[in-house]
Motif scaffolding. Structure first.
Motif, PDB file in Angstrom:
ATOM      1  N   CYS A 129      -2.480  -4.752   3.630  1.00  0.00           N
ATOM      2  CA  CYS A 129      -1.397  -5.273   2.798  1.00  0.00           C
ATOM      3  C   CYS A 129      -0.250  -5.781   3.672  1.00  0.00           C
ATOM      4  CB  CYS A 129      -0.890  -4.181   1.854  1.00  0.00           C
ATOM      5  SG  CYS A 129      -2.115  -3.647   0.632  1.00  0.00           S
ATOM      6  N   ASP A 130       0.704  -6.410   3.030  1.00  0.00           N
ATOM      7  CA  ASP A 130       1.885  -6.850   3.765  1.00  0.00           C
ATOM      8  C   ASP A 130       2.742  -5.663   4.175  1.00  0.00           C
ATOM      9  OD1 ASP A 130       1.536  -9.773   3.541  1.00  0.00           O
ATOM     10  OD2 ASP A 130       1.726  -9.365   1.395  1.00  0.00           O
ATOM     11  N   ILE A 131       2.858  -4.684   3.274  1.00  0.00           N
ATOM     12  CA  ILE A 131       3.746  -3.544   3.482  1.00  0.00           C
ATOM     13  C   ILE A 131       2.977  -2.253   3.208  1.00  0.00           C
ATOM     14  CG2 ILE A 131       5.813  -2.359   2.613  1.00  0.00           C
ATOM     15  CD1 ILE A 131       6.841  -5.177   1.810  1.00  0.00           C
ATOM     16  N   ALA A 132       3.190  -1.261   4.066  1.00  0.00           N
ATOM     17  CA  ALA A 132       2.665   0.088   3.811  1.00  0.00           C
ATOM     18  C   ALA A 132       3.844   1.034   3.699  1.00  0.00           C
ATOM     19  CB  ALA A 132       1.734   0.541   4.924  1.00  0.00           C
ATOM     20  N   ILE A 133       3.808   1.917   2.708  1.00  0.00           N
ATOM     21  CA  ILE A 133       4.871   2.902   2.557  1.00  0.00           C
ATOM     22  C   ILE A 133       4.265   4.302   2.451  1.00  0.00           C
ATOM     23  CG2 ILE A 133       6.437   1.269   1.441  1.00  0.00           C
ATOM     24  CD1 ILE A 133       5.835   2.618  -1.216  1.00  0.00           C
ATOM     25  N   LEU A 155       0.861  -1.182   0.000  1.00  0.00           N
ATOM     26  CA  LEU A 155       0.000   0.000   0.000  1.00  0.00           C
ATOM     27  C   LEU A 155       0.892   1.225   0.000  1.00  0.00           C
ATOM     28  CD1 LEU A 155      -2.781   1.406   0.333  1.00  0.00           C
ATOM     29  CD2 LEU A 155      -2.458   1.204   2.818  1.00  0.00           C
ATOM     30  N   ASP A 156       0.831   2.018  -1.066  1.00  0.00           N
ATOM     31  CA  ASP A 156       1.626   3.251  -1.171  1.00  0.00           C
ATOM     32  C   ASP A 156       0.693   4.432  -0.923  1.00  0.00           C
ATOM     33  OD1 ASP A 156       3.232   5.384  -1.788  1.00  0.00           O
ATOM     34  OD2 ASP A 156       3.730   4.739  -3.807  1.00  0.00           O
ATOM     35  N   GLN A 209       8.681  -6.045  -8.262  1.00  0.00           N
ATOM     36  CA  GLN A 209       9.241  -6.920  -7.233  1.00  0.00           C
ATOM     37  C   GLN A 209       8.182  -7.616  -6.391  1.00  0.00           C
ATOM     38  OE1 GLN A 209      12.325  -4.932  -4.878  1.00  0.00           O
ATOM     39  NE2 GLN A 209      12.404  -3.280  -6.390  1.00  0.00           N
ATOM     40  N   VAL A 210       6.903  -7.202  -6.525  1.00  0.00           N
ATOM     41  CA  VAL A 210       5.870  -7.699  -5.614  1.00  0.00           C
ATOM     42  C   VAL A 210       4.646  -8.196  -6.390  1.00  0.00           C
ATOM     43  CG1 VAL A 210       6.626  -6.140  -3.778  1.00  0.00           C
ATOM     44  CG2 VAL A 210       4.818  -5.404  -5.350  1.00  0.00           C
ATOM     45  N   LYS A 211       3.706  -8.766  -5.642  1.00  0.00           N
ATOM     46  CA  LYS A 211       2.488  -9.310  -6.256  1.00  0.00           C
ATOM     47  C   LYS A 211       1.553  -8.206  -6.732  1.00  0.00           C
ATOM     48  CE  LYS A 211      -1.458 -12.311  -5.140  1.00  0.00           C
ATOM     49  NZ  LYS A 211      -2.073 -13.145  -4.076  1.00  0.00           N
ATOM     50  N   ARG A 212       1.309  -7.220  -5.864  1.00  0.00           N
ATOM     51  CA  ARG A 212       0.385  -6.135  -6.225  1.00  0.00           C
ATOM     52  C   ARG A 212       0.699  -4.894  -5.409  1.00  0.00           C
ATOM     53  NH1 ARG A 212      -4.007  -5.120  -9.076  1.00  0.00           N
ATOM     54  NH2 ARG A 212      -3.970  -7.252  -9.837  1.00  0.00           N
ATOM     55  N   VAL A 213       0.509  -3.734  -6.045  1.00  0.00           N
ATOM     56  CA  VAL A 213       0.659  -2.450  -5.362  1.00  0.00           C
ATOM     57  C   VAL A 213      -0.668  -1.707  -5.412  1.00  0.00           C
ATOM     58  CG1 VAL A 213       1.805  -0.214  -5.330  1.00  0.00           C
ATOM     59  CG2 VAL A 213       3.117  -2.255  -5.917  1.00  0.00           C
ATOM     60  N   LEU A 246      -1.930   3.256   9.410  1.00  0.00           N
ATOM     61  CA  LEU A 246      -0.820   2.501   8.834  1.00  0.00           C
ATOM     62  C   LEU A 246      -0.620   1.174   9.554  1.00  0.00           C
ATOM     63  CD1 LEU A 246       1.744   5.403   8.302  1.00  0.00           C
ATOM     64  CD2 LEU A 246       0.513   4.163   6.507  1.00  0.00           C
ATOM     65  N   ASN A 247      -0.685   1.189  10.866  1.00  0.00           N
ATOM     66  CA  ASN A 247      -0.487  -0.049  11.622  1.00  0.00           C
ATOM     67  C   ASN A 247      -1.608  -1.058  11.393  1.00  0.00           C
ATOM     68  OD1 ASN A 247       2.007   0.543  12.858  1.00  0.00           O
ATOM     69  ND2 ASN A 247       1.000   1.809  14.398  1.00  0.00           N
TER      70      ASN A 247
END
Length: 263
Positions: free
Chosen positions: A123-127, A61-62, A77-81, A144-145
Motif C-alpha cells: 500500500c501507499d501507507i502502513a499504520i 494498510l492498518d 480520506q483515502v481510496k481503500r483501507v 512494514l517497509n
C-alpha cells in the motif's frame, strides 16, 4: 559503534524479561463486541489521525486494526483501507462499524505479524496503532517497509508501561516494562532510516481518583498485593500533591514514529 549493537536481540531479551503473555486470537474475539464502539472516539484517535498525511488516491494498510479505531477514521480520506488483524472477532466488529458508518472501501485481512504476508497488498501507507509490542520487531519492521510505498506510521509506548512508572518505583516493584520506542529508532537507524518522532499523551490508569481511598483501590487493581507499608507510601505521595495524584501522576505517553520506507 552504534551500528554494531544488535538492537533486535536486545529487544527480544527485554521482551522476555517483561514476562509478556501474548493474547490469542480467541482472547480478542471475546473482547471484540464489548469494545466495538468505545474506541471509536478518543483524544488519542484524533491525535493519531491528525498526524497522518494521506490523499484521496492512497491505499492504507492498518496492521492490528482492532474494531477499526484508526482504519475507519482514515477511510473517508483515502481510496481503500486494508484492515489486518489476527482476530476474526475484531474484523467482524470492524466490518459492523464500517457498515454503520456506510464505509464501503474497507477490506478485512485475517493475518498475524508472524505470517509471511505473501498475500498482504503493498500500500501507499502502513499504520500500526498501539499494536506494536511484537515478538520480533526486526521482522515487523521488514514487513512494514516492504508493504508501504510512501510512509509508515507507528505508535509505541514510551517507557514500555501502561501503568505508572512513578508508583512502580515508589513501591519498589520489579521493572516489568515492555521494550519501548528507543529500540525501534535504533533499529531503523541501522537501516539508514531516520524517523520523525512526536508524542501523544493521555491519562494513565490511575487518573480520575476523587479521594485517597479510590486512588489506593486503583493502585491495588494494578499491583494486586499492597502491604501496610505500601499504603503508607501511597498515602504520603497522594497527600503531598492531591491535584497531581488525581491526574494519576505523569501521563501515559505514546511515541508517534513516522518514516519513509527504504527498501
Amino acid at each position: 559503534m552504534l551500528k554494531a549493537i544488535d538492537f533486535a536481540q536486545l529487544y527480544r531479551d527485554h521482551l522476555a524479561r517483561s514476562g509478556r503473555r501474548f493474547k490469542t486470537p480467541e482472547d480478542w474475539d471475546v473482547k471484540a463486541e464489548k469494545i466495538r464502539t468505545t474506541v471509536l472516539e478518543s483524544a488519542y484517535r484524533t491525535a493519531f489521525v491528525s498526524k497522518v498525511e494521506c490523499s484521496a488516491g492512497d491505499t492504507v494498510l492498518d496492521v492490528g486494526c482492532g474494531p477499526g479505531t484508526i482504519a475507519l477514521a482514515l477511510a473517508p480520506q483515502v481510496k481503500r483501507v486494508y484492515a489486518l488483524d489476527y482476530s476474526q472477532g475484531m474484523l467482524d466488529a470492524m466490518l459492523k462499524n464500517a457498515a454503520q458508518l456506510q464505509l464501503h472501501n474497507v477490506q478485512p485481512i485475517l493475518a498475524s505479524w508472524e505470517e509471511d504476508w505473501e498475500d498482504v497488498p503493498v500500500c501507499d501507507i502502513a499504520i500500526v496503532s498501539r499494536a506494536s509490542i511484537v515478538a520480533d520487531m526486526d521482522d515487523a519492521l521488514t514487513k512494514l517497509n516492504l508493504h508501504a510505498r510512501k510512509k509508515v506510521y507507528m505508535t509505541q509506548l514510551v517507557g514500555g508501561r501502561f501503568g505508572s512508572r512513578e508508583i512502580e518505583t515508589l513501591l519498589g516493584r520489579e521493572d516489568r516494562s515492555f521494550p519501548d520506542h528507543m529500540y525501534i529508532i535504533n533499529m531503523l537507524y541501522q537501516r539508514h532510516i531516520y524517523p520523525n518522532v512526536d508524542y501523544i499523551e493521555s491519562t494513565n490508569r490511575l487518573a480520575g481518583s476523587s479521594s485517597l481511598s479510590e486512588f489506593i483501590e486503583k493502585v491495588r487493581n494494578s499491583f494486586i498485593d499492597l502491604s501496610v507499608e505500601d499504603i503508607a507510601k501511597l498515602s504520603q505521595w497522594y497527600l503531598s500533591d492531591p491535584e497531581y495524584a488525581q491526574q494519576g501522576g505523569e501521563p501515559l505517553r505514546w511515541a508517534f514514529l513516522s518514516w519513509t520506507p527504504r527498501q
